[in-house]
Write a protein that holds these residues in place. Structure first.
Motif, PDB file in Angstrom:
ATOM      1  N   ILE A  56       0.833  -1.210   0.000  1.00 40.85           N
ATOM      2  CA  ILE A  56       0.000   0.000   0.000  1.00 40.85           C
ATOM      3  C   ILE A  56       0.868   1.261   0.000  1.00 40.85           C
ATOM      4  O   ILE A  56       1.853   1.352   0.735  1.00 40.85           O
ATOM      5  N   THR A  57       0.470   2.227  -0.844  1.00 38.68           N
ATOM      6  CA  THR A  57       1.153   3.537  -0.873  1.00 38.68           C
ATOM      7  C   THR A  57       0.108   4.654  -0.811  1.00 38.68           C
ATOM      8  O   THR A  57      -1.076   4.408  -1.046  1.00 38.68           O
ATOM      9  N   ASP A  58       0.574   5.853  -0.480  1.00 42.59           N
ATOM     10  CA  ASP A  58      -0.327   7.020  -0.533  1.00 42.59           C
ATOM     11  C   ASP A  58      -0.736   7.250  -1.991  1.00 42.59           C
ATOM     12  O   ASP A  58       0.080   7.071  -2.906  1.00 42.59           O
ATOM     13  N   ILE A  59      -1.984   7.668  -2.205  1.00 40.83           N
ATOM     14  CA  ILE A  59      -2.436   7.983  -3.568  1.00 40.83           C
ATOM     15  C   ILE A  59      -3.246   9.284  -3.546  1.00 40.83           C
ATOM     16  O   ILE A  59      -3.619   9.779  -2.472  1.00 40.83           O
ATOM     17  N   LEU A  72     -10.466 -12.489   0.651  1.00 44.10           N
ATOM     18  CA  LEU A  72      -9.449 -11.478   0.368  1.00 44.10           C
ATOM     19  C   LEU A  72      -9.736 -10.640  -0.890  1.00 44.10           C
ATOM     20  O   LEU A  72      -9.716  -9.411  -0.854  1.00 44.10           O
ATOM     21  N   LEU A  73     -10.002 -11.292  -2.018  1.00 40.49           N
ATOM     22  CA  LEU A  73     -10.163 -10.547  -3.275  1.00 40.49           C
ATOM     23  C   LEU A  73     -11.487  -9.781  -3.346  1.00 40.49           C
ATOM     24  O   LEU A  73     -11.650  -8.927  -4.222  1.00 40.49           O
ATOM     25  N   LYS A  74     -12.412 -10.103  -2.443  1.00 41.32           N
ATOM     26  CA  LYS A  74     -13.696  -9.382  -2.436  1.00 41.32           C
ATOM     27  C   LYS A  74     -13.575  -8.052  -1.670  1.00 41.32           C
ATOM     28  O   LYS A  74     -14.465  -7.220  -1.706  1.00 41.32           O
ATOM     29  N   ARG A  75     -12.456  -7.882  -0.947  1.00 38.98           N
ATOM     30  CA  ARG A  75     -12.321  -6.697  -0.088  1.00 38.98           C
ATOM     31  C   ARG A  75     -11.974  -5.425  -0.868  1.00 38.98           C
ATOM     32  O   ARG A  75     -12.242  -4.331  -0.405  1.00 38.98           O
ATOM     33  N   PHE A  76     -11.373  -5.595  -2.047  1.00 33.06           N
ATOM     34  CA  PHE A  76     -10.904  -4.404  -2.777  1.00 33.06           C
ATOM     35  C   PHE A  76     -12.063  -3.490  -3.183  1.00 33.06           C
ATOM     36  O   PHE A  76     -11.930  -2.265  -3.162  1.00 33.06           O
ATOM     37  N   ASN A  77     -13.207  -4.085  -3.538  1.00 33.53           N
ATOM     38  CA  ASN A  77     -14.392  -3.269  -3.870  1.00 33.53           C
ATOM     39  C   ASN A  77     -14.807  -2.422  -2.670  1.00 33.53           C
ATOM     40  O   ASN A  77     -15.218  -1.264  -2.808  1.00 33.53           O
ATOM     41  N   GLU A  78     -14.711  -3.045  -1.479  1.00 36.66           N
ATOM     42  CA  GLU A  78     -15.095  -2.327  -0.250  1.00 36.66           C
ATOM     43  C   GLU A  78     -14.111  -1.190   0.047  1.00 36.66           C
ATOM     44  O   GLU A  78     -14.503  -0.116   0.506  1.00 36.66           O
ATOM     45  N   VAL A  79     -12.827  -1.433  -0.224  1.00 37.01           N
ATOM     46  CA  VAL A  79     -11.801  -0.388  -0.018  1.00 37.01           C
ATOM     47  C   VAL A  79     -12.107   0.809  -0.910  1.00 37.01           C
ATOM     48  O   VAL A  79     -12.090   1.967  -0.460  1.00 37.01           O
ATOM     49  N   VAL A  80     -12.427   0.522  -2.182  1.00 38.32           N
ATOM     50  CA  VAL A  80     -12.758   1.602  -3.125  1.00 38.32           C
ATOM     51  C   VAL A  80     -13.988   2.360  -2.638  1.00 38.32           C
ATOM     52  O   VAL A  80     -14.026   3.600  -2.659  1.00 38.32           O
ATOM     53  N   ARG A  81     -14.998   1.634  -2.184  1.00 35.83           N
ATOM     54  CA  ARG A  81     -16.233   2.273  -1.698  1.00 35.83           C
ATOM     55  C   ARG A  81     -15.936   3.177  -0.498  1.00 35.83           C
ATOM     56  O   ARG A  81     -16.454   4.296  -0.396  1.00 35.83           O
ATOM     57  N   HIS A 111     -10.077   1.733  -8.905  1.00 41.18           N
ATOM     58  CA  HIS A 111     -10.065   0.257  -8.798  1.00 41.18           C
ATOM     59  C   HIS A 111      -8.734  -0.291  -9.304  1.00 41.18           C
ATOM     60  O   HIS A 111      -8.101  -1.130  -8.634  1.00 41.18           O
ATOM     61  N   ASN A 112      -8.313   0.171 -10.468  1.00 43.60           N
ATOM     62  CA  ASN A 112      -7.065  -0.324 -11.072  1.00 43.60           C
ATOM     63  C   ASN A 112      -5.853   0.021 -10.209  1.00 43.60           C
ATOM     64  O   ASN A 112      -4.946  -0.801 -10.037  1.00 43.60           O
ATOM     65  N   THR A 113      -5.840   1.229  -9.639  1.00 39.21           N
ATOM     66  CA  THR A 113      -4.724   1.665  -8.783  1.00 39.21           C
ATOM     67  C   THR A 113      -4.602   0.762  -7.553  1.00 39.21           C
ATOM     68  O   THR A 113      -3.499   0.319  -7.192  1.00 39.21           O
ATOM     69  N   ILE A 114      -5.752   0.486  -6.909  1.00 43.36           N
ATOM     70  CA  ILE A 114      -5.747  -0.359  -5.696  1.00 43.36           C
ATOM     71  C   ILE A 114      -5.318  -1.785  -6.048  1.00 43.36           C
ATOM     72  O   ILE A 114      -4.504  -2.401  -5.354  1.00 43.36           O
ATOM     73  N   ARG A 115      -5.845  -2.308  -7.154  1.00 43.46           N
ATOM     74  CA  ARG A 115      -5.529  -3.691  -7.537  1.00 43.46           C
ATOM     75  C   ARG A 115      -4.044  -3.862  -7.853  1.00 43.46           C
ATOM     76  O   ARG A 115      -3.476  -4.925  -7.613  1.00 43.46           O
ATOM     77  N   LYS A 116      -3.436  -2.837  -8.414  1.00 43.61           N
ATOM     78  CA  LYS A 116      -2.015  -2.935  -8.778  1.00 43.61           C
ATOM     79  C   LYS A 116      -1.118  -3.033  -7.544  1.00 43.61           C
ATOM     80  O   LYS A 116       0.051  -3.382  -7.645  1.00 43.61           O
ATOM     81  N   MET A 117      -1.655  -2.656  -6.382  1.00 41.73           N
ATOM     82  CA  MET A 117      -0.872  -2.784  -5.141  1.00 41.73           C
ATOM     83  C   MET A 117      -0.776  -4.253  -4.698  1.00 41.73           C
ATOM     84  O   MET A 117      -0.020  -4.587  -3.787  1.00 41.73           O
ATOM     85  N   PHE A 118      -1.595  -5.119  -5.332  1.00 43.82           N
ATOM     86  CA  PHE A 118      -1.653  -6.534  -4.964  1.00 43.82           C
ATOM     87  C   PHE A 118      -0.963  -7.344  -6.061  1.00 43.82           C
ATOM     88  O   PHE A 118      -1.019  -6.961  -7.235  1.00 43.82           O
ATOM     89  N   PRO A 119      -0.304  -8.465  -5.727  1.00 37.55           N
ATOM     90  CA  PRO A 119       0.462  -9.218  -6.740  1.00 37.55           C
ATOM     91  C   PRO A 119      -0.353  -9.568  -7.992  1.00 37.55           C
ATOM     92  O   PRO A 119       0.148  -9.492  -9.104  1.00 37.55           O
ATOM     93  N   SER A 120      -1.598  -9.986  -7.801  1.00 41.95           N
ATOM     94  CA  SER A 120      -2.443 -10.340  -8.947  1.00 41.95           C
ATOM     95  C   SER A 120      -3.885 -10.446  -8.474  1.00 41.95           C
ATOM     96  O   SER A 120      -4.147 -10.669  -7.290  1.00 41.95           O
ATOM     97  N   TYR A 121      -4.779 -10.288  -9.427  1.00 39.73           N
ATOM     98  CA  TYR A 121      -6.194 -10.464  -9.085  1.00 39.73           C
ATOM     99  C   TYR A 121      -6.704 -11.777  -9.666  1.00 39.73           C
ATOM    100  O   TYR A 121      -7.853 -12.133  -9.548  1.00 39.73           O
ATOM    101  N   ASN A 122      -5.789 -12.522 -10.290  1.00 44.34           N
ATOM    102  CA  ASN A 122      -6.128 -13.776 -10.954  1.00 44.34           C
ATOM    103  C   ASN A 122      -5.742 -14.950 -10.045  1.00 44.34           C
ATOM    104  O   ASN A 122      -4.566 -15.149  -9.761  1.00 44.34           O
ATOM    105  N   PRO A 123      -6.733 -15.760  -9.584  1.00 42.49           N
ATOM    106  CA  PRO A 123      -6.416 -16.880  -8.679  1.00 42.49           C
ATOM    107  C   PRO A 123      -5.374 -17.839  -9.242  1.00 42.49           C
ATOM    108  O   PRO A 123      -4.568 -18.387  -8.502  1.00 42.49           O
TER     109      PRO A 123
END
Length: 682
Positions: A342-345, A369-378, A401-413
């Motif tokens: 995570i970084t400042d944005i 875990l992967l369902k939480r990113f939508n909540e972070v954006v909200r 959404h794309n910025t937050i997801r890029k902080m994670f290694p991958s969104y693909n199981p």
């Protein structure tokens, strides 16, 4: 009048009443059918001048008549079965504190005399019928929803009735007369599994009628009738809890389509609808929405038997263990804590500090875990609106959404599953095949990780799950099944019949997954003769099995000079089989390649069926197949070819040989060239 004459008279009177009832039902079915046809015609003739309410009333009436008709057709099926085999047992029981004995005839279905309202035949699943299975002459009792009824059994009689004719009757003072059991066991095999209501033993009856166990585990040796008992248990539960469970609420996981077809007859014979059947491959495909390619369990076993690959065995063992579950859990914790960089944005030039993103992410730790990113954006969007009065529109929201997801290694199981082996430092443990195809051992490990990352919707429709061949599923697969099906379960198998010992489960493993499960053991084998059972005990010496005292020929081992000589010997055994009274001959090979080769050598001289991974049924006659596909099936006579030291050597080989030999009911022959396998040489 002799007792036999009295019994024949009782049967005759019963059949007359059944005929009368059948006549009434046929009349009622015809009447309802005419009524439905008449109403349909009326609707057709008056479709323009009938108002909406009239049409609805008419449609409802048609539906009601159709349902009544269906119920009558089901009733007619039961009565037709009753005409053929009216009943198989009788007990005379006098309740304590009553003077008169009650004659209780036990059959596949209940039949009541409409004039007197007396039960002329009791369903084998009725509480009172348990007396027939559980007690000898003398004191006995049965349990009802209202309490225990005690009394005295003064007579116990068994019948064989076929096509409405009594073939014999026997008075007995033991549970199921040995003579009756022997007569049934000496019968030749058929293309479908048969019901065994006439010969259920006391220990089997206890399993069938067990109502308390949430999860019932049945460990039964080869030939103990465990699958049949599990199906009779399903029929009992459908009868006992008819108001809360129907055949549509039950699912069976079976090893293959051939076996599913073989057992498909039992429930309809017992007057119940067939139940849905699936496999572990089908379940995986449904969870993965047919988006992931993987090899089947059959292909994995074939690969193991073809080449004794130490690296493959290592991969299978790790991915079938509780160790991988623990490591996957640790990996998900690592991704949560350290994987999310995570970084400042800034959003619309407004700052969003890293601590706020982390706090928002941790706030939803109960979510996958992967369902939480939508909540972070909200949370970010709501916070910006609250503090700055700014509404984040669609395009900016997508960028966020794309910025937050890029902080994670991958969104693909799939990428994260690959990353799991990098994190472990054991990249060699993941080996995909051509076309990005997973090995079978990867499938449920991947599904478990996917569940931890994305969650999994449990199946609420299934109220009772039956898992057959329990030893062939790993702890990882059981973990997924427990998450997917939170319902009651009947789990059955034989830990001595695993076709892949590197991924198999024993009783402690299964009991550990389904805590509080009740385990029941069946040690008596009813399938094979005493001689065949003793022979198979020498192959797998750790098996604790009680042989039924039904005697026959000693198994024969034929030593052949070369391959041609062995093929000729098999042809000679086939010719002898054709002259015998037997219906079925199974030629059981270790691998599909061997089965295919032998089929090519024999097919021009004899009519033979080849069973392989795509087969959906088998009939009587001569069948060539593998031990893997023959599991659960039985044949009057079995030939196991290629029993050389080279072919049957390893632990998986031993399991295959044991499974192959235990398919034989009456006669077993083994052939080999060169040096015989040590497993049979002794």
């Amino acid at each position: 009048m002799t007792e036999e004459k009295r019994e024949k008279e009782y049967l005759l009177n019963l059949l007359k009443k059944v005929d009368l009832k059948l006549f009434e039902i046929n009349e009622a079915i015809q009447l309802k059918s005419d009524e439905v046809a008449s109403m349909n015609k009326h609707m057709q003739d008056h479709k323009t001048d009938m108002d909406h309410l009239e049409k609805n009333n008419m449609r409802e009436a048609i539906l009601n008549f159709s349902l009544q008709g269906e119920h009558s057709v089901e009733h007619r099926k039961r009565l037709t079965r009753l005409k053929d085999t009216a009943y198989f047992g009788r007990i005379d029981f006098r309740e304590n504190q009553l003077n008169d004995s009650k004659k209780i005839y036990v059959g596949v279905h209940n039949f009541q005399d409409t004039e007197s309202n007396n039960n002329l035949v009791y369903d084998w699943r009725a509480p009172i019928s348990s007396l027939f299975y559980d007690f000898e002459l003398g004191e006995g009792y049965y349990e009802t929803p209202l309490g225990v009824i005690k009394g005295d059994i003064s007579l116990k009689r068994q019948f064989r009735i076929r096509k409405g004719t009594m073939e014999y009757m026997l008075d007995t003072d033991v549970t199921i007369h040995d003579e009756v059991l022997q007569k049934e066991l000496n019968q030749t095999s058929s293309a479908k599994m048969k019901n065994i209501v006439a010969t259920i033993q006391k220990e089997q009856n206890a399993i069938i009628r067990n109502e308390e166990a949430r999860h019932l585990i049945i460990q039964g040796v080869a030939g103990s009738g465990k699958t049949s008992i599990a199906l009779h248990r399903i029929a009992f539960l459908l009868y006992r809890f008819k108001d809360s469970i129907s055949s549509e609420d039950i699912l069976i996981i079976s090893p293959n389509k051939v076996f599913a077809n073989y057992i498909s007859n039992v429930l309809p014979e017992l007057g119940e609808e067939s139940v849905a059947e699936t496999s572990m491959e089908e379940i995986a495909n449904e969870i993965l929405e047919y988006q992931v390619n993987f090899q089947s369990f059959f292909e994995q076993v074939a690969e193991l038997l073809d080449k004794n690959d130490a690296k493959l065995i290592e991969r299978i063992q790790f991915k079938s263990s509780s160790q991988i579950l623990n490591k996957l859990d640790e990996y998900v914790t690592y991704l949560e804590n350290e994987g999310f960089k995570i970084t400042d944005i800034t959003v619309k030039s407004k700052p969003v500090p890293a601590w706020f993103i982390r706090e928002s992410f941790d706030k939803y730790q109960r979510m996958p875990l992967l369902k939480r990113f939508n909540e972070v954006v909200r949370e970010i969007v709501d916070n910006i609106f609250r503090h700055y009065g700014l509404e984040i529109q669609y395009k900016d929201r997508t960028n966020l959404h794309n910025t937050i997801r890029k902080m994670f290694p991958s969104y693909n199981p799939r990428m994260l599953y690959k990353g799991f082996y990098d994190w472990l430092g054991k990249t060699e443990l993941l080996k995909t095949k051509a076309g990005n195809t997973y090995e079978w051992s990867d499938v449920y490990a991947f599904i478990y990780l996917k569940y931890r990352l994305e969650g999994m919707k449990s199946n609420a429709k299934v109220k009772h799950l039956v898992i057959d061949e329990m030893q062939d599923y790993s702890v990882v697969q059981y973990k997924v099944l427990s998450l997917l099906f939170p319902c009651k379960k009947t789990i059955l198998g034989d830990v001595n019949q695993s076709v892949n010992p590197f991924s198999s489960s024993n009783l402690p493993i299964i009991e550990n997954v389904f805590s509080g499960a009740t385990t029941m053991t069946m040690l008596k084998s009813y399938r094979s003769t005493y001689e065949i059972t003793q022979f198979t005990k020498r192959i797998s010496q750790k098996v604790n099995v009680e042989a039924i005292e039904r005697y026959g020929e000693e198994p024969q081992i034929f030593s052949c000079k070369n391959t041609k000589d062995e093929t000729d010997k098999i042809k000679s055994l086939i010719s002898q089989f054709k002259q015998s009274e037997y219906n079925s001959l199974g030629i059981i090979c270790k691998t599909q390649k061997q089965a295919d080769t032998l089929f090519e050598a024999l097919k021009n001289e004899h009519e033979i069926n080849l069973l392989n991974a795509v087969s959906v049924a088998f009939g009587s006659g001569i069948v060539i197949t593998t031990a893997h596909l023959a599991k659960g099936l039985e044949f009057d006579q079995v030939i196991v070819p290629f029993c050389t030291e080279k072919n049957y050597k390893t632990e998986p080989d031993k399991q295959m040989l044991y499974v192959g030999c235990t398919r034989a009911m009456h006669k077993l022959s083994l052939t080999h060239t060169e040096k015989a396998s040590q497993l049979i040489a002794s």
